[in-house]
Design an enzyme around this catalytic site. Sequence first.
Site, PDB file in Angstrom:
ATOM      1  N   SER A 105       5.792  -0.472   8.425  1.00 51.23           N
ATOM      2  CA  SER A 105       5.049  -1.121   7.356  1.00 51.23           C
ATOM      3  C   SER A 105       5.985  -1.769   6.348  1.00 51.23           C
ATOM      4  O   SER A 105       6.749  -2.655   6.686  1.00 51.23           O
ATOM      5  CB  SER A 105       4.108  -0.122   6.695  1.00 51.23           C
ATOM      6  OG  SER A 105       3.288  -0.756   5.749  1.00 51.23           O
ATOM      7  N   ASP A 257       1.357  -6.776   3.472  1.00 51.09           N
ATOM      8  CA  ASP A 257       2.519  -5.917   3.648  1.00 51.09           C
ATOM      9  C   ASP A 257       3.107  -6.160   5.037  1.00 51.09           C
ATOM     10  O   ASP A 257       2.668  -7.046   5.772  1.00 51.09           O
ATOM     11  CB  ASP A 257       2.168  -4.450   3.413  1.00 51.09           C
ATOM     12  CG  ASP A 257       1.198  -3.884   4.436  1.00 51.09           C
ATOM     13  OD1 ASP A 257       0.538  -4.668   5.145  1.00 51.09           O
ATOM     14  OD2 ASP A 257       1.104  -2.647   4.543  1.00 51.09           O
ATOM     15  N   ASP A 259       3.179  -4.745   8.041  1.00 46.81           N
ATOM     16  CA  ASP A 259       2.379  -4.714   9.266  1.00 46.81           C
ATOM     17  C   ASP A 259       1.003  -5.333   9.061  1.00 46.81           C
ATOM     18  O   ASP A 259       0.149  -5.270   9.940  1.00 46.81           O
ATOM     19  CB  ASP A 259       2.258  -3.291   9.817  1.00 46.81           C
ATOM     20  CG  ASP A 259       1.622  -2.313   8.841  1.00 46.81           C
ATOM     21  OD1 ASP A 259       1.658  -2.574   7.630  1.00 46.81           O
ATOM     22  OD2 ASP A 259       1.089  -1.283   9.288  1.00 46.81           O
ATOM     23  N   ASP A 261      -1.656  -4.726   7.437  1.00 48.14           N
ATOM     24  CA  ASP A 261      -2.937  -4.015   7.391  1.00 48.14           C
ATOM     25  C   ASP A 261      -3.460  -3.897   5.966  1.00 48.14           C
ATOM     26  O   ASP A 261      -4.605  -3.509   5.757  1.00 48.14           O
ATOM     27  CB  ASP A 261      -2.850  -2.635   8.059  1.00 48.14           C
ATOM     28  CG  ASP A 261      -1.877  -1.689   7.372  1.00 48.14           C
ATOM     29  OD1 ASP A 261      -1.074  -2.148   6.534  1.00 48.14           O
ATOM     30  OD2 ASP A 261      -1.909  -0.484   7.682  1.00 48.14           O
TER      31      ASP A 261
END
Length: 502
Positions: A105, A257, A259, A261
């Site tokens: 992340s 961010d 990743d 999500d």
Amino acid sequence: MFGVPHLADFVKAYDVRGIVPDQLSPDVAHAIGAAFAEVVAVPDGASGVVIGHDMRPSSPELSAAFAAGVTSRGVDVTVIGLCSTDGLYYASGALDLPGAMFTASHNPAQYNGIKLCRSAARPVGQDSGLAEIRDLAQWLLDGGTGLAHPAGGPGSVTTCDLLGDYAAFLRGLVDLSGSRPLKVVVDAGNGMGGHTVPAVLGTGADLPELPLEIVPLYFELDGTFPNHEANPLDPANLVDLQAAVREHGADIGLAFDGDADRCFVVDADGEPVSPSAVTGLVAVREILRAREGGDTEVSIVHNVISSAAVREIVVEHDATPVRTRVGHSFIKAEMARAGAVFGGEHSAHYYFRDFWYADTGMLAAMHVLAALGEQDGPLSELCDEYERYVASGEINSTVTDQAAVVEQVRAWAQVRGAGTDELDGLTVTSPEGDVPMWWFNVRASNTEPLLRLNVEAADRETMQDVRDELLALIRSGADTPDAPDAPEETGSTTVQDAGDAS
């Protein structure tokens, strides 16, 4: 065996997050893959495992090693390659397979990690299989033998590109085709938003053009994060987006961010819109959508440190607010129990019943774009209804004896006749009839000797008074003199547990 890492050091409550290669190496990934097959895929009767990864340099090698571990246990693998975390959740739901996403992340470049789920994107956390996976993988790394050879031999590996299907699915949930033209600045932070935004909001997946002019910032996939950390929770990482929104005269700015999500929103003036305000806005839209679909009883889930406005807004729309602990595994479990249509967290995770109760920042962003595009006013005016109070943001204090300090805070509350509950840490609410209203939550970190304080009040002066009094009390027992300047912007947040802000 010398050199074998101790998995408990980096297999956390919600996921795996470690330094490469000292902690998370191909050998470790292989062992975790084999353990995931044994603990989740085989007992669940799954026909295979779906695997995706982000843009970090180590991700392809680690995900391939994990896949080899899975197939070594006779379980087939479907590799979808580069994807966002919510893209992996889509694959898990659409294919009805357990899944693994390789990402750390927003963590710095030297990290990588694994987010695991059962079929239909159901969470795998410390209490739902992750501890067993960790222990079996550790046994394998320590030289354990005796696992039976799979009767049918090793599993197979196939590849599948689902980006277009993911984009089409999201567009089917929020129709942006009738929006007024909007100029949208998107800061992907060199993360997976640079891969998904062109597909979902543009024509990269050969879908029809939307009335959106996308101004891209840092869309180049680069897991070394050359421009800024892909962590929009830190206000310093929003500076470029805010400047670009003003420079281009954009209607809205979005920041994803690493990743992709989670999604953060800024208005046309570059001012951040708090995740609680986004929760309220999306909740209203999902309540109305559910009623149009025939639902008569509608629930919305929010965590304990979401704004008090969220509960008020849900009640005003004749729906049921459901309060739960911070962290995706708690939100997802509570949504499934209550049959909730939507859930939101202060850390900009947004969960949808129609997305297998999983979180997707992209779908939340589409709701905000749709709400903005359906009317003529600016985003700041639209969000006035949802930004009702003033929040401190999350403030951390280093405290060794956390329990003792929390008891001091409880005594402080009792003297004032304030209400308390312990759903997640200690939440204290101003006495009934006390004007102006205030409340706060103090909770211990899962991973560090920190106490996390969130304060909200009806006005800034009250928030600051409560915040400063509590910080003085908390830090009287602190080990180090934490920075005295606390963030004052509504919804601003400092450090989070990995599970709070993935």
